[in-house]
Structures are given as C-alpha cells and as structure tokens.
Design a protein around this motif. Structure first.
Motif, short mmCIF file in Angstrom:
data_model
loop_
_atom_site.label_atom_id
_atom_site.label_comp_id
_atom_site.label_asym_id
_atom_site.label_seq_id
_atom_site.Cartn_x
_atom_site.Cartn_y
_atom_site.Cartn_z
N LEU A 292 0.90 -0.97 0.05
CA LEU A 292 0.11 0.02 0.10
C LEU A 292 0.98 1.26 -0.25
O LEU A 292 0.42 2.29 -0.42
CB LEU A 292 -0.77 -0.05 1.21
CG LEU A 292 -1.81 1.23 1.29
CD1 LEU A 292 -2.83 1.21 0.17
CD2 LEU A 292 -2.95 1.03 2.65
N ASN A 293 1.91 1.33 0.59
CA ASN A 293 3.11 2.37 0.67
C ASN A 293 3.54 2.56 -0.77
O ASN A 293 3.70 3.70 -1.20
CB ASN A 293 4.18 2.09 1.51
CG ASN A 293 3.74 2.72 3.00
OD1 ASN A 293 4.09 3.91 3.31
ND2 ASN A 293 3.70 1.82 3.91
N GLN A 294 3.82 1.44 -1.58
CA GLN A 294 4.05 1.54 -2.95
C GLN A 294 2.88 2.05 -3.58
O GLN A 294 3.24 3.19 -4.65
CB GLN A 294 4.56 0.27 -3.46
CG GLN A 294 5.75 -0.19 -3.02
CD GLN A 294 6.08 -1.90 -3.54
OE1 GLN A 294 6.89 -2.55 -2.79
NE2 GLN A 294 5.49 -1.97 -4.67
N VAL A 295 1.64 1.96 -3.47
CA VAL A 295 0.35 2.52 -4.48
C VAL A 295 0.41 3.89 -3.97
O VAL A 295 0.26 4.69 -4.97
CB VAL A 295 -0.67 1.65 -3.81
CG1 VAL A 295 -2.04 2.62 -4.19
CG2 VAL A 295 -0.60 0.34 -4.27
N VAL A 296 0.56 4.22 -2.58
CA VAL A 296 0.47 5.69 -2.38
C VAL A 296 1.57 6.58 -2.98
O VAL A 296 1.44 7.52 -3.38
CB VAL A 296 0.75 5.83 -0.64
CG1 VAL A 296 0.79 7.36 -0.48
CG2 VAL A 296 -0.66 5.23 -0.24
N ASP A 297 2.94 6.05 -2.88
CA ASP A 297 3.95 6.73 -3.59
C ASP A 297 3.62 6.79 -5.26
O ASP A 297 3.91 7.97 -5.62
CB ASP A 297 5.41 5.92 -3.67
CG ASP A 297 5.82 6.28 -2.33
OD1 ASP A 297 5.87 7.36 -1.73
OD2 ASP A 297 6.78 5.48 -1.89
N GLU A 298 3.07 5.84 -5.90
CA GLU A 298 2.81 5.94 -7.32
C GLU A 298 1.62 6.94 -7.58
O GLU A 298 1.87 7.76 -8.48
CB GLU A 298 2.52 4.65 -7.76
CG GLU A 298 1.90 4.31 -9.33
CD GLU A 298 3.42 4.71 -10.04
OE1 GLU A 298 3.33 4.59 -11.25
OE2 GLU A 298 4.43 5.14 -9.57
N VAL A 299 0.74 7.13 -6.66
CA VAL A 299 -0.16 8.21 -6.54
C VAL A 299 0.21 9.40 -6.44
O VAL A 299 -0.19 10.47 -7.25
CB VAL A 299 -1.45 8.03 -5.78
CG1 VAL A 299 -2.24 9.24 -5.44
CG2 VAL A 299 -2.28 6.73 -5.92
N LEU A 300 1.13 9.53 -5.61
CA LEU A 300 1.77 10.80 -5.31
C LEU A 300 2.73 11.15 -6.58
O LEU A 300 2.94 12.46 -6.78
CB LEU A 300 2.73 10.94 -3.92
CG LEU A 300 1.83 10.76 -2.87
CD1 LEU A 300 2.58 10.54 -1.38
CD2 LEU A 300 0.94 12.03 -2.58
N ARG A 301 3.40 10.27 -7.15
CA ARG A 301 4.20 10.62 -8.48
C ARG A 301 3.23 11.10 -9.53
O ARG A 301 3.66 11.99 -10.23
CB ARG A 301 4.99 9.02 -8.46
CG ARG A 301 5.76 9.36 -10.03
CD ARG A 301 6.14 8.00 -10.57
NE ARG A 301 5.16 7.50 -11.23
CZ ARG A 301 4.78 7.69 -12.86
NH1 ARG A 301 5.18 8.73 -13.11
NH2 ARG A 301 3.65 7.07 -13.06
#
Length: 440
Positions: free
Chosen positions: A303-312
């Motif tokens: 989920l942290n990776q998903v959030v990073d990708e959304v923020l990117r």
C-alpha cells in the motif's frame, strides 16, 4: 568554471500562458531544450530547471541560497507569514517550533483520529450506493485536519467554517496567485467569494486562538502544540497572528494534498484490479479486521508503494524559488533575484527517471527499482529545509484511510461516467462517481 548567463547562453522561450492542460504539456516539453531554460512569462524572466539532479541541488545542496519565489509573494498577503510563505531566519525559527507537533508520538495519536473518521464515513455508505468520491475525500480531509487542529466546542464551529470556506479558497487561490494584481480588485464573483471565505476563516481561527489563551489547557491537538511552542533560544512563543498564519498553512496544505491523493488512490485501485487485490490481501493479513494504527502504516508495504505511485502521478504543477545572490547551478550563474521554477509534475513524468511514466505501476517503488530513481526526481512534498513539515501527517492519513476503506469496501466506477479532470495547481477530479460494493 561557472559560465555567467549572457544573451543566447540559455534557450529562451516566450510563453503566453495558454489553456491549463496545454500548460502541463508545455512544462513537460522544456526538458527537450536543456537542463535550464529561460522562459519569459510576459515581463517576468524565469529560469526553468528540468534536470532532477539540479532540482536536488536547488532544494537541498544549495537550498540556503534561495528563498520562496514570486508565486509565494502573491500568497503571503492572503495566507500570512506561515511556514509556506515565510523565509530566512524567521522561517527556520518557526519550523523548529512547529516540528514537534508532527513527532511520531503525536502522529500515533492523530492516526486514531484518521481511522475513526474513515470508519465513520465508510459506515454511512450503503451497498450499491453511488458516491461522488472526490467529495467524500474532501469532506474526510476536512474532518481529519479539523479534528487534529481543534478539539474544543469552539473548535467544532471552526471545523464547520472550514467545511464551508476552504474549498472556495483552494479553488480561487491559484487563480489569484497567477493573475495580475489588478484582477483581484475587479468586482468579480470569484473575488467576492474568495475574499469572503478568507475573512470568515480568519475570524473563526482567531476566535479559537483567543479562547485557548483564556483556557490555557493542553488538549492534545495541533493548536495546543502551536500555542505552547517556544523558541529554543529566546523562550518566546507565537503571537495570535502568527498562530493564525500557521493554522491557515496547515489547513490549505493538509486538506488539498490528502483529498486529491485519496480520491486518485480509489480511482487507480478500481482501474487496476490486480493492484486492488494485492492491497486487499495485504490489508487483510496485516490488520486482521481491526482498525489500523500508526505502527501498521510501516507494515503495509505494498500500500505504501501504491501511495508513492499516486503521489508521483498526481503532484502539483510547479513551484518557485528566488536566488538571494548570484548562484551557480548546472554551470550557469543565475543572477541575484532570479526567479527559478521547477515542475514536480514534469519531473514525475520524465521517462529518463521513470520508465513508461504515464502508466500506473506501484512496483516501480519496490526497493530494487526505487533505488535506481535519481535524487530530485520525486518531490511530492518538496525536499530539504523547505520540505512540507506535515508530509508524514499527510502520508499517514492517506495510508490509514485507504486501509480502513479497503478492509470494508470496493469502489467500482459507474459505467459511462468518465472522470473529468480540472487542471489548476494540480489535477482535480470532478464527477468521480463510484458504486460502493461490500467486500464481504
């Protein structure tokens, strides 16, 4: 040896500021002209930095050689002298005083508020009900930041005023900032709405601050932390006016960023079923049906990776700095007072840093692949001494809310109702209609 800027030294582009969608394409295209490109925005000469290594130098290595730029000069009369707009010694002093409000201990307490607010929202949904997800995300962001800031009865009135006024401020604020000064004096409806919202927020925030001064108790909220903060060197605290300015900074920064990120997170999960299944599996395994805590946010690795990708994928469009003295950057000497621009959106979509940058791919944030991303290429909250002081608060909120909702619901797009996007300071979703489907 550094080479002074001279006529013809840098690529020079004129720009008449066309429609917003085309502005994003324009800033993305500047990397084709070089690492630093001179762009004349009307009568303003600016230097656009496109290389992530130089952006890191601008924000970190040589960050002390720059202050906030022209964009923030326009914001300062509106939002005051908070962390987002202040500079120099005063900014460093304020940052030292505000930072303890976002310590790990305080974030653990706020995570409970975030989880309760998310569970409360999810409890109002009904199976098969169509939700305007961007509106739910906005309402939730106001609830979380409002409850974290204010815990008194007067604070409840403040939260209601924030619900009423903050999105008017966000809607018109960027337009006000990039428009010529004379425009804000015209008798336009948008100006009247914006000025009225700012006046109402100012009045209620100062009322709450003065009420706290009379009471004096530590209620565990962010406002208490601001009012009790003391400068380590002098022992002085903040004036009521300065507390107001910091509260406005936290309201504007804390609500907009998280509301956008949450809405786009649910959109991307629905658009990528395999990603959604991995998130659900991880949430089920880590939480086991219980409410997420601050400690759980570190365990939710995918989920942290998903959030990073959304923020990117969905960052702000551009930010500015101003050179305090002549400074060398990338072999070019920028003159004192030079206005320097960089675009998080363009950096985050640069194919030299991110393979297939327009594709939503959380696996690009796996430890092995993330290690190859250049410094300065990912700046959702800025970098260095001017990095958003509340970035861990925002990230915790996105993770806790997403996990709370994902444990209970799936959100399915309504067929034939594509999301519209309004491009201003960031990509704002509009009409993000999704059907709530219970996971069980």
């Amino acid at each position: 040896m550094p080479v002074p800027v001279a006529p013809g030294r840098l690529p020079v582009l004129g720009h008449t500021m066309p429609m917003l969608r085309r502005r994003y394409a324009f800033t993305a295209s500047l990397r084709n002209w070089g690492d630093i490109v001179r762009v004349d925005l009307g009568t303003m000469r600016t230097y656009f930095v496109t290389n992530p290594r130089l952006v890191h130098e601008l924000l970190v290595t040589k960050g002390s050689s720059f202050r906030k730029g022209a964009l923030f000069d326009k914001f300062q009369p509106i939002f005051g002298n908070g962390l987002a707009t202040s500079n120099g010694v005063f900014h460093r002093r304020q940052r030292r005083m505000v930072r303890p409000a976002f310590s790990g201990e305080r974030l653990a307490l706020h995570a409970g508020t975030m989880a309760r607010a998310a569970a409360g929202l999810a409890a109002t949904w009904r199976p098969g009900e169509v939700r305007a997800v961007e509106e739910d995300a906005q309402a939730l962001a106001v609830t979380v930041v409002g409850e974290a800031l204010f815990s008194t009865e007067m604070g409840e009135r403040a939260v209601e005023e924030v619900r009423r006024s903050i999105f008017t401020v966000l809607k018109h604020g960027m337009v006000r900032a990039v428009s010529p000064s004379f425009v804000e004096k015209l008798p336009l409806r948008g100006n009247r709405e914006f000025d009225g919202a700012i006046r109402r927020l100012r009045r209620i925030v100062l009322d709450v601050v003065r009420g706290w001064r009379e009471d004096g108790a530590d209620r565990g909220d962010l406002l208490s932390m601001l009012l009790m903060a003391q400068d380590a060197d002098t022992g002085a605290g903040m004036s009521d006016e300065q507390v107001h300015d910091e509260v406005m900074t936290l309201l504007v920064g804390g609500i907009e960023t998280t509301a956008l990120a949450l809405a786009w997170t649910f959109h991307e999960l629905a658009a990528h079923p395999a990603v959604e299944r991995r998130v659900h599996d991880e949430v089920d395994e880590v939480l086991g049906g219980r409410t997420p805590t601050f400690a759980d946010t570190r365990k939710l690795t995918y989920l942290n990776q998903v959030v990073d990708e959304v923020l990117r994928k969905y960052p702000v469009w551009f930010l500015m700095r101003r050179a305090l003295a002549p400074v060398e950057l990338g072999g070019v000497v920028l003159p004192e007072g030079a206005e320097v621009i960089f675009s998080p959106h363009a950096l985050h979509h640069d194919p030299a840093s991110f393979e297939d940058p327009h594709r939503f791919d959380p696996d690009r944030w796996s430890p092995e692949r993330a290690a190859t991303i250049p410094r300065g290429a990912f700046v959702p909250f800025g970098l260095g001494a001017r990095q958003c002081v509340g970035h861990l608060f925002a990230r915790t909120e996105i993770l806790v809310v997403a996990a709370t909702v994902a444990a209970r619901w799936r959100l399915v797009p309504v067929p034939g109702k594509p999301v519209r996007v309004k491009f201003t300071s960031a990509a704002y979703p509009s009409g993000m209609l999704m059907t709530a489907v219970p996971r069980n």
